[in-house]
Scaffold this active site. Structure first.
Site, PDB file in Angstrom:
ATOM      1  N   ASP A  68       0.839  -1.205   0.000  1.00 53.88           N
ATOM      2  CA  ASP A  68       0.000   0.000   0.000  1.00 53.88           C
ATOM      3  C   ASP A  68       0.870   1.250   0.000  1.00 53.88           C
ATOM      4  O   ASP A  68       1.560   1.540   0.970  1.00 53.88           O
ATOM      5  CB  ASP A  68      -0.881  -0.008   1.267  1.00 53.88           C
ATOM      6  CG  ASP A  68      -1.814   1.190   1.323  1.00 53.88           C
ATOM      7  OD1 ASP A  68      -2.930   1.087   0.781  1.00 53.88           O
ATOM      8  OD2 ASP A  68      -1.427   2.232   1.891  1.00 53.88           O
ATOM      9  N   TYR A  78       3.069   9.862  -0.444  1.00 53.80           N
ATOM     10  CA  TYR A  78       4.164   9.265   0.342  1.00 53.80           C
ATOM     11  C   TYR A  78       5.518   9.481  -0.354  1.00 53.80           C
ATOM     12  O   TYR A  78       6.556   9.248   0.239  1.00 53.80           O
ATOM     13  CB  TYR A  78       3.955   7.756   0.566  1.00 53.80           C
ATOM     14  CG  TYR A  78       2.673   7.347   1.260  1.00 53.80           C
ATOM     15  CD1 TYR A  78       1.855   8.280   1.882  1.00 53.80           C
ATOM     16  CD2 TYR A  78       2.280   6.010   1.288  1.00 53.80           C
ATOM     17  CE1 TYR A  78       0.672   7.890   2.498  1.00 53.80           C
ATOM     18  CE2 TYR A  78       1.107   5.616   1.910  1.00 53.80           C
ATOM     19  CZ  TYR A  78       0.292   6.559   2.511  1.00 53.80           C
ATOM     20  OH  TYR A  78      -0.867   6.169   3.115  1.00 53.80           O
ATOM     21  N   LYS A  90      -2.767   5.761  -4.264  1.00 54.25           N
ATOM     22  CA  LYS A  90      -3.885   6.668  -3.942  1.00 54.25           C
ATOM     23  C   LYS A  90      -3.682   8.017  -4.613  1.00 54.25           C
ATOM     24  O   LYS A  90      -2.553   8.486  -4.773  1.00 54.25           O
ATOM     25  CB  LYS A  90      -3.968   6.885  -2.416  1.00 54.25           C
ATOM     26  CG  LYS A  90      -3.866   5.602  -1.605  1.00 54.25           C
ATOM     27  CD  LYS A  90      -4.093   5.824  -0.124  1.00 54.25           C
ATOM     28  CE  LYS A  90      -3.672   4.612   0.683  1.00 54.25           C
ATOM     29  NZ  LYS A  90      -2.228   4.541   0.962  1.00 54.25           N
ATOM     30  N   HIS A 132      -7.731   9.373  -1.872  1.00 57.10           N
ATOM     31  CA  HIS A 132      -7.076   9.347  -0.552  1.00 57.10           C
ATOM     32  C   HIS A 132      -7.953   9.945   0.552  1.00 57.10           C
ATOM     33  O   HIS A 132      -8.019   9.413   1.657  1.00 57.10           O
ATOM     34  CB  HIS A 132      -5.737  10.092  -0.651  1.00 57.10           C
ATOM     35  CG  HIS A 132      -4.714   9.624   0.335  1.00 57.10           C
ATOM     36  ND1 HIS A 132      -3.376   9.548   0.028  1.00 57.10           N
ATOM     37  CD2 HIS A 132      -4.813   9.215   1.623  1.00 57.10           C
ATOM     38  CE1 HIS A 132      -2.702   9.097   1.085  1.00 57.10           C
ATOM     39  NE2 HIS A 132      -3.557   8.898   2.061  1.00 57.10           N
ATOM     40  N   SER A 158       6.285  -1.328   8.961  1.00 63.17           N
ATOM     41  CA  SER A 158       7.518  -1.313   9.739  1.00 63.17           C
ATOM     42  C   SER A 158       8.669  -1.294   8.754  1.00 63.17           C
ATOM     43  O   SER A 158       8.536  -1.791   7.642  1.00 63.17           O
ATOM     44  CB  SER A 158       7.618  -2.556  10.638  1.00 63.17           C
ATOM     45  OG  SER A 158       8.870  -2.540  11.294  1.00 63.17           O
ATOM     46  N   VAL A 159       9.799  -0.729   9.166  1.00 59.74           N
ATOM     47  CA  VAL A 159      10.989  -0.823   8.316  1.00 59.74           C
ATOM     48  C   VAL A 159      12.010  -1.767   8.952  1.00 59.74           C
ATOM     49  O   VAL A 159      13.103  -1.933   8.431  1.00 59.74           O
ATOM     50  CB  VAL A 159      11.631   0.563   8.060  1.00 59.74           C
ATOM     51  CG1 VAL A 159      10.703   1.429   7.221  1.00 59.74           C
ATOM     52  CG2 VAL A 159      11.985   1.265   9.368  1.00 59.74           C
ATOM     53  N   ARG A 175      10.352  -6.935  12.830  1.00 61.99           N
ATOM     54  CA  ARG A 175       8.936  -6.571  13.019  1.00 61.99           C
ATOM     55  C   ARG A 175       8.106  -6.874  11.773  1.00 61.99           C
ATOM     56  O   ARG A 175       6.931  -7.224  11.867  1.00 61.99           O
ATOM     57  CB  ARG A 175       8.821  -5.093  13.370  1.00 61.99           C
ATOM     58  CG  ARG A 175       9.227  -4.804  14.794  1.00 61.99           C
ATOM     59  CD  ARG A 175       9.132  -3.320  15.055  1.00 61.99           C
ATOM     60  NE  ARG A 175       9.302  -3.009  16.470  1.00 61.99           N
ATOM     61  CZ  ARG A 175       9.358  -1.772  16.945  1.00 61.99           C
ATOM     62  NH1 ARG A 175       9.254  -0.740  16.100  1.00 61.99           N
ATOM     63  NH2 ARG A 175       9.500  -1.559  18.225  1.00 61.99           N
TER      64      ARG A 175
HETATM   65  P1  NAD Z   1       0.807   1.328  11.944  1.00 61.89           P
HETATM   66  O1  NAD Z   1      -0.362   1.244  12.856  1.00 61.89           O
HETATM   67  O2  NAD Z   1       1.020   0.275  10.927  1.00 61.89           O
HETATM   68  O3  NAD Z   1       2.077   1.470  12.883  1.00 61.89           O
HETATM   69  C1  NAD Z   1       3.361   1.540  12.362  1.00 61.89           C
HETATM   70  C2  NAD Z   1       4.359   1.836  13.470  1.00 61.89           C
HETATM   71  O4  NAD Z   1       4.172   0.927  14.554  1.00 61.89           O
HETATM   72  C3  NAD Z   1       5.794   1.613  12.999  1.00 61.89           C
HETATM   73  O5  NAD Z   1       6.309   2.802  12.457  1.00 61.89           O
HETATM   74  C4  NAD Z   1       6.497   1.200  14.254  1.00 61.89           C
HETATM   75  O6  NAD Z   1       6.869   2.336  15.004  1.00 61.89           O
HETATM   76  C5  NAD Z   1       5.428   0.468  15.019  1.00 61.89           C
HETATM   77  N1  NAD Z   1       5.456  -0.999  14.846  1.00 61.89           N
HETATM   78  C6  NAD Z   1       5.214  -1.710  13.704  1.00 61.89           C
HETATM   79  N2  NAD Z   1       5.286  -3.025  13.939  1.00 61.89           N
HETATM   80  C7  NAD Z   1       5.569  -3.162  15.264  1.00 61.89           C
HETATM   81  C8  NAD Z   1       5.744  -4.277  16.086  1.00 61.89           C
HETATM   82  N3  NAD Z   1       5.638  -5.532  15.628  1.00 61.89           N
HETATM   83  N4  NAD Z   1       6.034  -4.062  17.397  1.00 61.89           N
HETATM   84  C9  NAD Z   1       6.130  -2.801  17.889  1.00 61.89           C
HETATM   85  N5  NAD Z   1       5.941  -1.702  17.140  1.00 61.89           N
HETATM   86  C10 NAD Z   1       5.670  -1.877  15.841  1.00 61.89           C
HETATM   87  O7  NAD Z   1       0.770   2.805  11.312  1.00 61.89           O
HETATM   88  P2  NAD Z   1       0.807   3.497   9.879  1.00 61.89           P
HETATM   89  O8  NAD Z   1       2.075   3.306   9.186  1.00 61.89           O
HETATM   90  O9  NAD Z   1       0.320   4.882  10.128  1.00 61.89           O
HETATM   91  O10 NAD Z   1      -0.337   2.734   9.041  1.00 61.89           O
HETATM   92  C11 NAD Z   1      -0.075   1.602   8.240  1.00 61.89           C
HETATM   93  C12 NAD Z   1      -0.291   1.905   6.785  1.00 61.89           C
HETATM   94  O11 NAD Z   1      -1.598   2.420   6.552  1.00 61.89           O
HETATM   95  C13 NAD Z   1       0.619   3.022   6.264  1.00 61.89           C
HETATM   96  O12 NAD Z   1       1.953   2.592   6.064  1.00 61.89           O
HETATM   97  C14 NAD Z   1      -0.099   3.408   5.000  1.00 61.89           C
HETATM   98  O13 NAD Z   1       0.181   2.470   3.989  1.00 61.89           O
HETATM   99  C15 NAD Z   1      -1.558   3.326   5.464  1.00 61.89           C
HETATM  100  N6  NAD Z   1      -2.084   4.645   5.876  1.00 61.89           N
HETATM  101  C16 NAD Z   1      -3.082   5.193   5.140  1.00 61.89           C
HETATM  102  C17 NAD Z   1      -3.619   6.420   5.495  1.00 61.89           C
HETATM  103  C18 NAD Z   1      -4.721   6.999   4.680  1.00 61.89           C
HETATM  104  O14 NAD Z   1      -5.069   8.175   4.877  1.00 61.89           O
HETATM  105  N7  NAD Z   1      -5.328   6.261   3.796  1.00 61.89           N
HETATM  106  C19 NAD Z   1      -3.119   7.119   6.612  1.00 61.89           C
HETATM  107  C20 NAD Z   1      -2.097   6.541   7.361  1.00 61.89           C
HETATM  108  C21 NAD Z   1      -1.603   5.301   7.000  1.00 61.89           C
END
Ligand code: NAD
Length: 283
Positions: free
Chosen positions: A54, A59, A84, A117, A241-242, A246
């Protein structure tokens, strides 16, 4: 199919969208990841077994994401790619142009899912934009089309006035913001709910004391419990996650099942707390 460290073989289940297309229920998100890092993270995710990615124009990592997809050696038909349309590209002609530019940056000739979006309702362009999306869908360049952050009002307008019902509504959704009303409306319209920030962006949510005993009971982490909760509700999830460990941890969520009382304990965590902007006013 993928063999995980703990031994079980995993196939991520697909959901079937309202046009008959299938989408992996677990995917990988790349929000707030720089272009080069996105290439590395998506490569790690594909090696782990994720097949759905995604991204979004805003981004600024469609190029890196595309390089990872094309360099993976995985057949295009086995991948599911979402991008998006950003708010300032809304409108019929500008949406068509923005789609071409996204495809060019990704280096692909179609996407599996193209999303508006945000409704950006104050601009009053999302119905025109949706007509452009319908054309992209009719032309087969977007295999499915959907929306993101659409409110009850905006979703109802698109369903009532559009030709094609959106396949997906991607919304902020996690245990602190469970979105019962929107999930019910999506289901009523046949729109699949996809959760963004499914982990509540990490830290605060994952250290909530309500999750610890559930994680302990299953020998899992709080992140795995939260992702499992989404999957059992039927949501599509795209955790980000990068960190390779994780990325693997977030994929290892299929060998256990939460009980009814555990689901109820997570339901009780809903506080209506948003991490992102309010879709009713954001433009
Ligand atoms: P997320 O809820 O996926 O959290 C990501 C963060 O959580 C990471 O940066 C890291 O700090 C932590 N994390 C990840 N895995 C972990 C683990 N196993 N243990 C502990 N900590 C962990 O948040 P996100 O990135 O905001 O959302 C996921 C995806 O949703 C985005 O990458 C994007 O593709 C999408 N998104 C879409 C919109 C939209 O407006 N449509 C907005 C925000 C995000």
């Amino acid at each position: 199919m993928r063999r995980l460290p703990r031994g079980e073989i995993v196939a991520v289940p697909d959901v079937t969208l309202n046009n008959g297309a299938t989408m992996p229920q677990l995917g990988f998100g790349v929000f707030q990841v720089a272009d080069d890092e996105a290439e590395r993270a998506v490569t790690a995710a594909l090696e782990t077994g994720y097949r759905s990615i995604d991204t979004a124009r805003i981004y600024q990592n469609e190029r890196g994401t595309g390089r990872a997809l094309r360099g993976s050696g995985i057949a295009r038909e086995d991948l599911f790619v979402t991008t998006k349309l950003w708010n300032d590209d809304q409108g019929y002609d500008s949406a068509l142009r923005a789609f071409d530019a996204s495809l060019e940056r990704l280096g692909l000739d179609y996407v599996d899912l193209y999303l508006i979006h945000w409704p950006a309702a104050a601009r009053n362009l999302y119905l025109d934009t949706w007509r452009a999306f319908e054309k992209l869908y009719a032309d087969g360049r977007a295999k499915a089309i959907g929306v993101s952050n659409f409110t009850v009002e905006a979703l109802t307008k698109v369903v009532d006035e559009g030709e094609v019902v959106p396949a997906v509504n991607q919304i902020e959704l996690h245990p602190y913001l469970q979105q019962e009303e929107l999930r019910a409306l999506d289901a009523r319209y046949g729109v699949h709910t996809e959760a963004w920030s499914p982990l509540g962006q990490g830290q605060g949510l994952l250290s909530d004391p309500a999750l610890a005993p559930i994680a302990e009971a299953h020998g899992r982490t709080p992140a795995q419990v939260v992702l499992r909760w989404h999957l059992q509700l039927g949501n599509v999830v795209i955790p980000k996650s990068v960190t390779p460990s994780r990325i693997a941890e977030n994929f290892d969520v299929f060998g256990f099942e939460l009980t009814e009382p555990e689901i109820a304990a997570i339901a009780a965590m809903d506080s209506g707390t948003r991490l992102g902007p309010d879709p009713a006013t954001f433009s």
